[in-house]
Scaffold this motif. Structure first.
Motif: not given
Length: 140
Positions: A64-70
């Motif tokens: 939702t926040a536009g963060i790509d978690l690796r």
């Protein structure tokens, strides 16, 4: 959405298969407590529920926040004490790797800590009650 999960023990064994729809896991007592030691015990499942909820919510909120978690790692700790035994305070640590500055990742972690359903349910003392008991004894 209503959730329903079930455990069903193996014949004449404390080992059980837990299911939620198409998903399963093994529930058991430790071997030194009369089980076969083949799966999670109830306390481990409680703490795993906290870890799973936090992990899932981190990925949901990151999207939702536009963060790509690796990578996300959640470690939960607690113990049981008393008679009957109840959980002591539960604490958890997170390690989050993503494509955002550490400050935004901190905001993400803080948001999830505030909204995660399982920790929130435990913090607010969700009531648990016995519903129906179907008892089949030797006098049936």
């Amino acid at each position: 959405m209503t959730f329903e999960v079930r455990t069903r023990s193996l014949p004449d064994r404390p080992t059980a298969v837990g299911s939620a729809g198409a998903f399963t896991l093994v529930v058991d007592r430790p071997a030194d407590a009369g089980g076969l030691g083949l799966g999670f015990n109830g306390g481990q499942l409680l703490y795993l529920a906290v870890a799973g909820c936090v992990s899932n919510d981190l990925f949901r909120e990151a999207l939702t926040a536009g963060i790509d978690l690796r990578r996300v790692e959640v470690t939960v700790r607690g113990d049981f004490a008393g008679d009957p035994a109840v959980s002591t305070e539960i604490s958890y640590d997170v390690r989050v790797e993503g494509d955002a500055p550490a400050g935004r990742l901190r905001e993400l972690v803080d948001r999830v800590d505030a909204i995660a359903e399982i920790p929130g349910s435990l913090r607010q003392g969700t009531p648990v009650r016995l519903g129906h008991a179907d008892l089949i004894g030797t006098d049936a």
